[in-house]
Design a protein around this motif. Structure first.
Motif, PDB file in Angstrom:
ATOM      1  N   PHE A 163     -19.172  26.641 -16.057  1.00 14.49           N
ATOM      2  CA  PHE A 163     -18.500  25.459 -16.795  1.00 14.49           C
ATOM      3  C   PHE A 163     -17.103  25.090 -16.510  1.00 14.49           C
ATOM      4  O   PHE A 163     -16.536  26.037 -15.796  1.00 14.49           O
ATOM      5  CB  PHE A 163     -18.489  26.073 -18.327  1.00 14.49           C
ATOM      6  N   PRO A 164     -16.924  23.794 -16.856  1.00 14.21           N
ATOM      7  CA  PRO A 164     -15.499  23.475 -16.593  1.00 14.21           C
ATOM      8  C   PRO A 164     -14.207  24.320 -16.955  1.00 14.21           C
ATOM      9  O   PRO A 164     -14.413  24.884 -18.221  1.00 14.21           O
ATOM     10  CB  PRO A 164     -15.127  22.139 -17.114  1.00 14.21           C
ATOM     11  N   ASN A 165     -13.230  24.694 -16.336  1.00 14.80           N
ATOM     12  CA  ASN A 165     -12.118  25.509 -17.105  1.00 14.80           C
ATOM     13  C   ASN A 165     -10.852  24.824 -17.391  1.00 14.80           C
ATOM     14  O   ASN A 165     -11.018  23.432 -17.373  1.00 14.80           O
ATOM     15  CB  ASN A 165     -11.644  26.531 -15.786  1.00 14.80           C
ATOM     16  N   ILE A 166     -10.085  25.279 -18.029  1.00 14.08           N
ATOM     17  CA  ILE A 166      -8.995  24.590 -18.794  1.00 14.08           C
ATOM     18  C   ILE A 166      -8.361  23.480 -17.664  1.00 14.08           C
ATOM     19  O   ILE A 166      -7.781  22.500 -18.158  1.00 14.08           O
ATOM     20  CB  ILE A 166      -8.126  25.667 -19.434  1.00 14.08           C
ATOM     21  N   ARG A 167      -8.144  24.286 -16.384  1.00 15.91           N
ATOM     22  CA  ARG A 167      -7.162  23.079 -15.580  1.00 15.91           C
ATOM     23  C   ARG A 167      -8.230  21.951 -15.164  1.00 15.91           C
ATOM     24  O   ARG A 167      -7.480  20.782 -15.175  1.00 15.91           O
ATOM     25  CB  ARG A 167      -7.121  24.041 -14.257  1.00 15.91           C
ATOM     26  N   ASP A 223       0.763  -1.254   0.035  1.00 13.41           N
ATOM     27  CA  ASP A 223      -0.017   0.172  -0.040  1.00 13.41           C
ATOM     28  C   ASP A 223       0.860   1.214   0.051  1.00 13.41           C
ATOM     29  O   ASP A 223       0.226   2.445  -0.362  1.00 13.41           O
ATOM     30  CB  ASP A 223      -1.127   0.040   1.146  1.00 13.41           C
ATOM     31  N   SER A 224       2.106   1.180   0.166  1.00 10.92           N
ATOM     32  CA  SER A 224       3.103   2.339   0.249  1.00 10.92           C
ATOM     33  C   SER A 224       3.049   2.717  -1.164  1.00 10.92           C
ATOM     34  O   SER A 224       3.239   3.898  -1.519  1.00 10.92           O
ATOM     35  CB  SER A 224       4.442   2.099   0.881  1.00 10.92           C
ATOM     36  N   VAL A 225       3.019   1.727  -2.146  1.00 13.48           N
ATOM     37  CA  VAL A 225       3.128   2.187  -3.676  1.00 13.48           C
ATOM     38  C   VAL A 225       1.748   3.170  -3.969  1.00 13.48           C
ATOM     39  O   VAL A 225       1.883   4.249  -4.638  1.00 13.48           O
ATOM     40  CB  VAL A 225       3.104   1.193  -4.524  1.00 13.48           C
ATOM     41  N   ALA A 226       0.653   2.527  -3.355  1.00 20.58           N
ATOM     42  CA  ALA A 226      -0.409   3.468  -3.564  1.00 20.58           C
ATOM     43  C   ALA A 226      -0.575   4.890  -3.023  1.00 20.58           C
ATOM     44  O   ALA A 226      -0.890   5.739  -3.858  1.00 20.58           O
ATOM     45  CB  ALA A 226      -1.807   2.762  -3.038  1.00 20.58           C
ATOM     46  N   VAL A 227       0.114   4.879  -1.808  1.00 17.54           N
ATOM     47  CA  VAL A 227       0.275   6.132  -1.151  1.00 17.54           C
ATOM     48  C   VAL A 227       0.764   7.130  -1.767  1.00 17.54           C
ATOM     49  O   VAL A 227       0.766   8.095  -2.077  1.00 17.54           O
ATOM     50  CB  VAL A 227       0.600   5.882   0.380  1.00 17.54           C
ATOM     51  N   ILE A 228       2.273   6.498  -2.499  1.00 17.25           N
ATOM     52  CA  ILE A 228       3.025   7.481  -3.025  1.00 17.25           C
ATOM     53  C   ILE A 228       2.535   8.170  -4.343  1.00 17.25           C
ATOM     54  O   ILE A 228       2.809   9.395  -4.683  1.00 17.25           O
ATOM     55  CB  ILE A 228       4.448   6.944  -3.315  1.00 17.25           C
ATOM     56  N   LEU A 229       1.867   7.455  -4.925  1.00 12.75           N
ATOM     57  CA  LEU A 229       1.060   7.776  -6.200  1.00 12.75           C
ATOM     58  C   LEU A 229       0.051   8.836  -5.840  1.00 12.75           C
ATOM     59  O   LEU A 229      -0.215  10.082  -6.542  1.00 12.75           O
ATOM     60  CB  LEU A 229       0.314   6.565  -6.954  1.00 12.75           C
ATOM     61  N   VAL A 230      -0.609   8.458  -4.536  1.00  9.05           N
ATOM     62  CA  VAL A 230      -1.588   9.732  -4.292  1.00  9.05           C
ATOM     63  C   VAL A 230      -0.947  10.897  -3.831  1.00  9.05           C
ATOM     64  O   VAL A 230      -1.380  12.136  -4.287  1.00  9.05           O
ATOM     65  CB  VAL A 230      -2.420   9.227  -3.061  1.00  9.05           C
ATOM     66  N   LEU A 231       0.284  11.153  -3.281  1.00 11.85           N
ATOM     67  CA  LEU A 231       0.904  12.057  -2.769  1.00 11.85           C
ATOM     68  C   LEU A 231       1.565  12.883  -4.219  1.00 11.85           C
ATOM     69  O   LEU A 231       1.731  14.029  -3.893  1.00 11.85           O
ATOM     70  CB  LEU A 231       2.019  11.652  -1.634  1.00 11.85           C
ATOM     71  N   VAL A 232       1.910  11.937  -5.097  1.00 16.30           N
ATOM     72  CA  VAL A 232       2.559  12.576  -6.206  1.00 16.30           C
ATOM     73  C   VAL A 232       1.393  13.346  -6.989  1.00 16.30           C
ATOM     74  O   VAL A 232       1.738  14.350  -7.570  1.00 16.30           O
ATOM     75  CB  VAL A 232       3.375  11.363  -7.197  1.00 16.30           C
ATOM     76  N   THR A 233       0.426  12.812  -7.150  1.00 15.44           N
ATOM     77  CA  THR A 233      -0.843  13.501  -7.593  1.00 15.44           C
ATOM     78  C   THR A 233      -1.025  14.799  -6.890  1.00 15.44           C
ATOM     79  O   THR A 233      -0.994  15.734  -7.509  1.00 15.44           O
ATOM     80  CB  THR A 233      -2.085  12.530  -7.691  1.00 15.44           C
ATOM     81  N   LEU A 234      -0.992  14.788  -5.770  1.00 16.80           N
ATOM     82  CA  LEU A 234      -1.366  16.112  -4.842  1.00 16.80           C
ATOM     83  C   LEU A 234      -0.159  16.956  -5.250  1.00 16.80           C
ATOM     84  O   LEU A 234      -0.505  18.005  -5.223  1.00 16.80           O
ATOM     85  CB  LEU A 234      -1.376  15.653  -3.411  1.00 16.80           C
ATOM     86  N   LYS A 235       1.122  16.472  -5.083  1.00 19.11           N
ATOM     87  CA  LYS A 235       2.195  17.306  -5.428  1.00 19.11           C
ATOM     88  C   LYS A 235       1.793  18.159  -6.785  1.00 19.11           C
ATOM     89  O   LYS A 235       2.231  19.468  -6.808  1.00 19.11           O
ATOM     90  CB  LYS A 235       3.513  16.362  -5.547  1.00 19.11           C
ATOM     91  N   TYR A 236       1.657  17.332  -7.708  1.00 17.72           N
ATOM     92  CA  TYR A 236       1.453  18.101  -9.093  1.00 17.72           C
ATOM     93  C   TYR A 236       0.263  19.039  -9.241  1.00 17.72           C
ATOM     94  O   TYR A 236       0.168  20.158  -9.828  1.00 17.72           O
ATOM     95  CB  TYR A 236       1.379  17.033 -10.294  1.00 17.72           C
ATOM     96  N   LEU A 237      -0.388  18.650  -8.363  1.00 20.55           N
ATOM     97  CA  LEU A 237      -1.856  19.770  -8.168  1.00 20.55           C
ATOM     98  C   LEU A 237      -1.516  20.945  -7.526  1.00 20.55           C
ATOM     99  O   LEU A 237      -1.762  21.903  -7.970  1.00 20.55           O
ATOM    100  CB  LEU A 237      -3.026  18.980  -7.300  1.00 20.55           C
ATOM    101  N   VAL A 238      -0.793  20.864  -6.473  1.00 21.49           N
ATOM    102  CA  VAL A 238      -0.350  22.137  -5.713  1.00 21.49           C
ATOM    103  C   VAL A 238       0.675  23.070  -6.685  1.00 21.49           C
ATOM    104  O   VAL A 238       0.766  24.004  -6.268  1.00 21.49           O
ATOM    105  CB  VAL A 238       0.277  21.957  -4.228  1.00 21.49           C
ATOM    106  N   SER A 239       1.232  22.157  -7.423  1.00 22.35           N
ATOM    107  CA  SER A 239       2.352  22.818  -8.305  1.00 22.35           C
ATOM    108  C   SER A 239       1.643  23.433  -9.414  1.00 22.35           C
ATOM    109  O   SER A 239       2.395  23.804 -10.482  1.00 22.35           O
ATOM    110  CB  SER A 239       3.577  21.972  -8.477  1.00 22.35           C
ATOM    111  N   ASN A 240       0.480  23.420  -9.697  1.00 25.15           N
ATOM    112  CA  ASN A 240      -0.312  23.674 -11.007  1.00 25.15           C
ATOM    113  C   ASN A 240       0.242  22.946 -12.045  1.00 25.15           C
ATOM    114  O   ASN A 240       0.037  23.801 -13.354  1.00 25.15           O
ATOM    115  CB  ASN A 240      -0.127  25.084 -11.107  1.00 25.15           C
ATOM    116  N   GLN A 241       0.045  21.592 -12.129  1.00 28.31           N
ATOM    117  CA  GLN A 241       0.452  20.881 -13.532  1.00 28.31           C
ATOM    118  C   GLN A 241      -0.787  19.873 -13.472  1.00 28.31           C
ATOM    119  O   GLN A 241      -0.666  18.640 -13.145  1.00 28.31           O
ATOM    120  CB  GLN A 241       1.643  20.319 -12.809  1.00 28.31           C
TER     121      GLN A 241
END
Length: 384
Positions: A187-191, A134-152
Motif C-alpha cells: 500500500f502507498p505510504n504517507i510520503r 529550458d533552463s527554467v524547466a531544468v531548475i524546477l526539476v532540480l528543485v523537485t529533486l532537492k526537496y525529495l532528497v531532503s525528505n519533503q
C-alpha cells in the motif's frame, strides 16, 4: 573549495553575459542569427499579454502563459532580460547540483567539480544565451529533486506539478519519484501520498487558472499540441524523414504503437530498476536520455533535459576519463555530421533529406550506445 566554487560561478556568469552582449552584434551583422527564434516568440507573446490579449495570439507560442508573464521585462526593461535571466538560472542550477551531490554524501571537491561540468558546458552556455527557456524547466526539476532528497515530499510534489505544467517532459520522472519514496510495502505510504497530493494540487491549480484565462486555446497549445505533434521539418529524430514523407496522411495505429511502445517500456523498466532513493538522479538521467533519443521530434535544447542530470551521476559512473571523452567526442561528432547535412539543405539549397535521415539514424545509434555504456558502468554502492 567553497571560495573557488563561488569564483567559478562568477566567471561562468561573466562568460554568459559577454555572449549575450555579443548576440546583439551578431544578429545585426550576420545572416544566420545567434538569438533563438523561440526567444522572439516568447517576447511577442509577452507583448500580447501586456496589451491585454492572449499570448496564444502569437503564432507558434505553445508554452504556459506563465513564461510570457515572466518575460514581460523584455518589453518593459530591455530585450535581453530573458537571456540574462536564463543565464542566472544556469548558475543557480550549478549551485543546486553541488548541494544535491553533497546531500548524497559526495565530498565538497567532487560535488564542486561535477557542478563545473554544467557551468562550463559549451552547449549549456550557448542554449541559454541564445534565449531558450529550458533552463527554467531544468531548475524546477532540480528543485523537485532537492526537496525529495531532503525528505519533503509534499513540497516536492508541489514543485513537480509546476514543472510538468511548465514543460511536459518531467512527467516521465513521476513513477521513479514515487517508487523512490517506497519502503517496499504493497500500500502507498504517507510520503508517497504527500508527493502525489502535492503534484495534483499544483498541476490542477495551474491548469485551472490557465483554462479560466484562455480557455481551450490554452489546453490545446500548451498541452494537447505536444501530445499529437507531428513535425515534418528536419530535426535530430530518427522519425523525421518518415513524418516528412507522410505529410497530410494519418498515422496508422500500429505504426504509432511501434513508435511509442519502446520508450514507454524503457521508462517503466528504468523506474523499477533504479527505485532506490539514492539511485533517483540516475533513474531520471537515463529516462531523460531515453525520452530525447526516442522522441519523434528532437532539437538541441532537448539535450538540456539529460545534460542537467548528468553531473549528479558522474561520481557513480565508474568510467575512465579517456573513455568518457571518447564517447563525448563521438556524440559531438555525430551532431556535427547532422548539422553539416542540415546546413547543405538550408543554406546550400541541396536536397539532402535522405542524408539528414541517415545522420539522424547514426545519432540515434550513438545515443543508444552511450546509454548502454553508462548503465553498465553505474555503481552507487560507494561514497565519493
Amino acid at each position: 573549495m567553497e571560495f573557488n566554487f563561488k569564483s567559478h560561478c562568477a566567471l561562468a556568469l561573466i562568460i554568459r553575459l559577454i555572449l549575450i552582449a555579443y548576440s546583439d552584434f551578431h544578429d545585426k551583422y550576420f545572416s544566420v542569427p545567434y538569438t533563438d527564434i523561440d526567444y522572439k516568440v516568447y517576447t511577442d507573446a509577452s507583448r500580447f499579454l501586456l496589451n491585454g490579449k492572449s499570448p496564444y495570439e502569437r503564432h507558434t507560442y505553445r508554452y504556459t502563459p506563465l513564461l510570457a508573464l515572466i518575460l514581460t521585462p523584455n518589453i518593459l526593461l530591455h530585450s535581453s532580460f530573458g537571456k540574462i535571466l536564463f543565464s542566472v538560472i544556469d548558475i543557480i542550477i550549478g549551485i543546486l547540483m553541488k548541494h544535491i551531490l553533497m546531500r548524497g554524501q559526495c565530498n565538497d571537491k567532487t560535488s564542486g567539480i561535477c557542478a563545473l561540468v554544467w557551468l562550463y558546458c559549451p552547449l549549456t552556455i550557448v542554449i541559454s544565451t541564445r534565449g531558450n527557456a529550458d533552463s527554467v524547466a531544468v531548475i524546477l526539476v532540480l528543485v523537485t529533486l532537492k526537496y525529495l532528497v531532503s525528505n519533503q515530499p509534499f513540497l516536492s510534489g508541489i514543485i513537480h506539478g509546476i514543472s510538468v505544467h511548465f514543460r511536459l517532459y518531467p512527467i516521465a520522472f513521476s513513477l521513479a519519484m514515487y517508487l523512490s519514496m517506497s519502503s517496499n510495502n504493497f500500500f502507498p505510504n504517507i510520503r508517497q501520498l504527500k508527493l502525489v497530493s502535492g503534484c495534483i494540487f499544483s498541476l490542477g491549480l495551474c491548469t485551472f487558472v490557465g483554462y479560466y484565462l484562455y480557455g481551450y486555446e490554452f489546453l490545446y497549445e500548451s498541452l494537447f499540441y505536444h501530445l499529437i505533434r507531428k513535425d515534418a521539418r528536419h530535426n535530430f529524430s530518427a522519425y523525421f524523414y518518415m513524418q516528412y514523407l507522410s505529410i497530410g496522411e494519418k498515422e496508422l495505429f500500429f505504426v504509432k504503437l511501434l513508435r511509442i511502445l519502446p520508450p514507454v517500456i524503457l521508462l517503466i523498466a528504468l523506474s523499477i530498476r533504479y527505485s532506490r532513493k539514492k539511485d533517483l538522479p540516475f533513474a531520471m538521467f537515463t529516462q531523460a536520455m531515453v525520452m530525447v533519443t526516442y522522441n519523434s521530434v528532437v532539437t538541441s535544447q532537448y539535450f538540456f533535459w539529460y545534460l542537467s542530470l548528468l553531473p549528479l551521476c558522474l561520481p557513480y559512473i565508474k568510467m575512465t576519463v579517456r573513455r568518457f571523452m571518447i564517447l563525448f567526442a563521438i556524440w559531438i561528432g555525430s551532431q556535427g555530421l547532422w548539422l553539416l547535412d542540415a546546413y547543405a539543405l538550408e543554406f546550400g539549397g541541396f536536397n539532402s533529406f535522405q542524408s539528414i535521415w541517415i545522420s539522424s539514424l547514426i545519432f540515434f545509434v550513438v545515443n543508444v550506445k552511450i546509454i548502454v555504456e553508462i548503465i553498465n558502468k553505474y555503481n552507487n554502492s560507494e561514497i565519493v
